[in-house]
Design a protein around this motif. Structure first.
Motif, short mmCIF file in Angstrom:
data_model
loop_
_atom_site.label_atom_id
_atom_site.label_comp_id
_atom_site.label_asym_id
_atom_site.label_seq_id
_atom_site.Cartn_x
_atom_site.Cartn_y
_atom_site.Cartn_z
N UNK A 101 7.51 3.93 -12.99
CA UNK A 101 6.71 3.55 -14.12
C UNK A 101 7.18 4.35 -15.23
N UNK A 102 7.17 6.03 -14.99
CA UNK A 102 7.36 6.83 -16.04
C UNK A 102 8.97 6.62 -16.56
N UNK A 105 1.42 -1.84 -18.05
CA UNK A 105 0.14 -0.77 -18.04
C UNK A 105 -0.89 -1.51 -17.17
N UNK A 106 -1.24 -2.66 -17.44
CA UNK A 106 -2.29 -3.55 -16.48
C UNK A 106 -1.75 -3.38 -14.97
N UNK A 107 -0.21 -3.77 -14.63
CA UNK A 107 0.29 -3.65 -13.33
C UNK A 107 -0.16 -2.30 -12.67
N UNK A 108 0.09 -1.29 -13.64
CA UNK A 108 -0.10 0.14 -13.07
C UNK A 108 -1.70 0.37 -12.59
N UNK A 109 -2.50 -0.20 -13.67
CA UNK A 109 -3.99 0.19 -13.57
C UNK A 109 -4.54 -0.78 -12.15
N UNK A 110 -3.96 -1.93 -12.16
CA UNK A 110 -4.26 -2.71 -10.82
C UNK A 110 -3.78 -2.20 -9.70
N UNK A 111 -2.74 -1.27 -9.49
CA UNK A 111 -2.24 -0.47 -8.31
C UNK A 111 -3.12 0.34 -8.08
N UNK A 112 -3.45 0.88 -9.05
CA UNK A 112 -4.47 2.34 -8.93
C UNK A 112 -5.92 1.73 -8.42
N UNK A 121 0.83 -1.13 -0.13
CA UNK A 121 0.02 -0.14 0.08
C UNK A 121 1.03 1.25 -0.11
N UNK A 122 1.97 1.30 -0.79
CA UNK A 122 2.55 2.57 -1.12
C UNK A 122 2.09 3.56 -1.98
N UNK A 123 1.49 4.75 -1.61
CA UNK A 123 0.90 5.44 -2.26
C UNK A 123 1.29 5.56 -3.91
N UNK A 124 0.33 5.48 -4.87
CA UNK A 124 0.79 5.69 -6.21
C UNK A 124 1.57 6.62 -6.67
N UNK A 125 1.08 7.92 -5.95
CA UNK A 125 2.07 9.14 -6.40
C UNK A 125 2.88 9.45 -5.08
N UNK A 126 4.04 9.67 -5.20
CA UNK A 126 4.89 9.84 -6.36
C UNK A 126 5.65 8.87 -6.72
N UNK A 182 -5.17 9.90 -11.78
CA UNK A 182 -4.41 8.72 -11.61
C UNK A 182 -5.48 7.62 -11.26
N UNK A 183 -6.81 8.00 -11.67
CA UNK A 183 -8.02 6.86 -11.78
C UNK A 183 -7.71 5.80 -12.65
N UNK A 184 -8.27 4.63 -12.26
CA UNK A 184 -7.88 3.40 -13.35
C UNK A 184 -8.18 3.66 -14.52
#
Ligand SMILES: [Zn+2]
Ligand SMILES: [Zn+2]
Length: 633
Positions: A78-79, A89-96, A67-72, A106-108
């Motif tokens: 990822x960037x 991409x899917x891993x990033x969306x799943x994290x969101x 549960x480390x916040x997506x930002x930053x 940052x919404x899915x």
């Protein structure tokens, strides 16, 4: 915290790249927290592996797990990848989806749209859609859910993928749109246990047992969740017999019985009031390892009490080590329903005095019922105030029913009416019914008229109310009013007596009887036995209470109707089949009528046998010509 399990080589890697990838991946899997993941990330940077979609996707999954916040931080990692592949991409969306970031960017769904707009385009995967659909379901956002469903079709037929289809079913279930869930299900060419079970469970939860049953019976993959859902579904929707047969089939199929299925079966038996079944399921519970489970235990106490086995209920109660408010309430309510008022109140005092368990609204139903049974008006008033003032429990119509019963029993019928009129909420049928019952005992025709008028609106089809009112008018000699009630009943076309009674035979099979019904295979013997019994009772002075019949028919026909009452048929069947000295136990769906109460009472003496009748309100223990309700019911 353990030290990171990965020690990087001191100089530049001599390992071939795939082996190094595998080593780093294993280190991510073994990381014990965000600090370890950061350490592994440092190694990734040092060996220039930060362009690896595979490793970065794994790292993102690890960070979202902790549960480390997506930002930053995760977004920055990822960037740094120049061309993220669909997996990343899917891993990033799943994290969101997991982390539910607040910022709209940052919404899915926003991330999905970025994924689709990058060049060269990144095609979605089935897991992209399962993640997005879960996010729509979690947000309860139907509009997003529909968009994603449409996308899954337009971007390459993902709606035909088993995982996507299963997620679509659970999403529509979440939106309570079972028709859409069913359309997805019907369109599936391959289904697994999850597909069958999730829809079956959803049907049982909404009370649509016929659809649940249709699906369940067709299902080739019945898992423990589906079996349990069917047992509990039937039990919760007043289909106790089906709950029990399903429970037995579940055992025969060798499925491991969990505590939820056990509670379902136990509550089904409680509804039936079937004592032999109660003993049977107690053995199963004893052998199941759930004997000390407080939920199962509380359900057992409730069931045994409702099956008339109040001493056995107390025994189970005493054996439960960690009792909670449900256990205590079940025992107190049970004792009260059986008329063991002092024991019920003593247990309540023990609960509030010697334990940390706080009473709830059900506990007070038990306490007030107990006070009513014992005619303890002042004590009852005290507890009614204690409940409101000390425990801050707002009295429900059920509590008022107990109070009306209590006041009515000792003849304070006017005060009971005042109490009903002062209620902050609308009284239900139970409240008015209790008042009408009190008017019968104390012959209060005016108040009876008020109560009955409310009941005729709330429960227009319940014949018992018309009979009660007419009996009260008859006792007061108000014959004009009696004929008015009859006319009203005729005008409303009330003919069918919806009462039913049932009893168990020696093998524990349940035999059901309906008023005036000759459907039982032994109906001739039953009628002969009943005639025989009534003949004997008449010799001892029994006079049928013909006023329990309101139809304009002659006395012979009235008596015939009375003799067809379901509880009398059940009694005759019991006399015909029960072993010497066995108690006859009968359950009735409605209030027992005066004539049947009289017959049970006299029969208990004449045939020298205990008879226990559970009607919709209380237990009547008939023994030696007397009833535990002391003629108040
Ligand atoms: Zn009757
Ligand atoms: Zn009684």
């Amino acid at each position: 915290m353990r030290a990171p399990t990965f020690t990087p080589p001191a100089t530049s890697p001599l390992l071939p790249l795939p082996a190094l990838d595998a080593l780093v991946a294993a280190a991510i899997d073994a990381a014990a927290g965000p600090r370890h993941l950061r350490a592994v990330h440092a190694v990734i940077l040092r060996f220039d592996l930060h362009h690896s979609c595979f490793l970065v996707a794994k790292l993102l999954r690890g960070l979202s797990h902790y549960r480390v916040p997506l930002h930053p931080y995760p977004l920055r990692i990822f960037s740094l990848v120049p061309r993220p592949n669909p997996f990343l991409w899917t891993a990033l969306i799943r994290s969101a989806v997991i982390l539910r970031p607040r910022l709209p960017d940052y919404q899915p769904l926003r991330l999905y749209s970025l994924m689709r707009r990058q060049w060269p385009p990144s095609p979605p995967l089935s897991f992209t859609f399962t993640a997005l659909l879960k996010s729509a379901a979690a947000d309860l956002c139907l509009a997003n859910g529909l968009q994603i469903h449409a996308q899954s079709i337009s971007t390459g037929g993902f709606d035909a993928d088993l995982f996507v289809q299963n997620t679509l079913i659970s999403m529509y279930v979440e939106f309570c749109d079972l028709a859409s869930a069913r359309r997805v299900f019907d369109g599936m060419s391959i289904r697994d246990a999850i597909s069958w079970t999730s829809l079956t469970v959803a049907y049982t939860k909404t009370g649509n047992l016929s659809s649940a049953e249709g699906l369940f019976e067709r299902s080739p993959a019945k898992d423990v969740v589906a079996w349990t859902a069917m047992v509990t579904g039937y039990a919760q929707n007043a289909m106790p017999k089906k709950a029990l047969t399903t429970f037995e089939r579940m055992r025969e199929a060798g499925v491991v019985i969990d505590e939820v299925a056990l509670v379902g079966a136990v509550s089904a038996i409680a509804q039936l009031g079937a004592a032999k079944h109660a003993v049977w399921v107690r053995d199963i519970v004893d052998g199941s390892g759930f004997r000390q489970d407080v939920v199962v235990g509380s359900a057992m106490v409730d069931m045994l009490a409702k099956c008339g086995l109040i001493d056995e209920a107390r025994q189970v109660f005493d054996e439960i080590m960690n009792r909670n408010v449900y256990t205590y309430s079940a025992m107190i309510v049970g004792l009260a329903a059986h008329g063991r008022a002092h024991e019920a109140i003593a247990l309540f005092k023990e609960m509030v005095g010697k334990t940390d368990v706080k009473p709830n609204h059900v506990t007070f139903i038990g306490v007030l019922t107990a006070c009513s049974h014992a005619g303890m008006v002042e004590v009852g008033r005290y507890y009614f105030h204690l409940m409101k003032d000390e425990y801050r429990i707002v009295p429900s119509p059920d509590h008022y029913t107990c109070m009306v019963d209590l006041l009515g029993r000792v003849g304070l019928v006017e005060e009971a009416l005042e109490l009903v009129r002062a209620m902050p909420t609308e009284p239900h049928g139970g409240v008015w019914g209790a008042l009408l019952g009190a008017c019968r005992i104390h012959v209060k025709p005016e108040i009876a008229g008020i109560a009955a008028n409310h009941l005729f609106e709330l429960e227009p089809d319940r014949i018992g109310n018309y009979v009660l009112l007419s009996n009260i008018y008859a006792s007061a000699g108000m014959w004009d009013e009696v004929s008015k009630v009859r006319k009203l009943m005729r005008a409303r076309g009330l003919k069918k007596n919806p009462s039913a009674s049932w009893t168990e035979d020696n093998d524990g099979s349940i035999h059901e009887f309906f008023a005036g019904d000759g459907l039982h295979p032994r109906t001739h013997e039953i009628k002969d036995t009943l005639e025989d019994l009534l003949g004997k009772l008449k010799l001892e002075g029994y006079d049928p209470v013909l006023s329990s019949v309101l139809y304009d028919i002659n006395d012979n026909e009235k008596e015939k109707l009375l003799n067809g009452h379901s509880e009398k048929l059940a009694l005759a069947f019991g006399l015909l089949t029960a072993g010497a000295g066995d108690t006859i136990r009968i359950v009735k769906n409605l209030r027992i009528c005066e004539d049947c109460h009289l017959v049970m009472r006299l029969a208990s003496r004449t045939v020298n046998r205990e008879i226990v009748v559970r009607d919709n309100l209380r237990f009547h223990h008939f023994k030696d010509g007397a009833c535990s309700c002391r003629e108040f019911w």
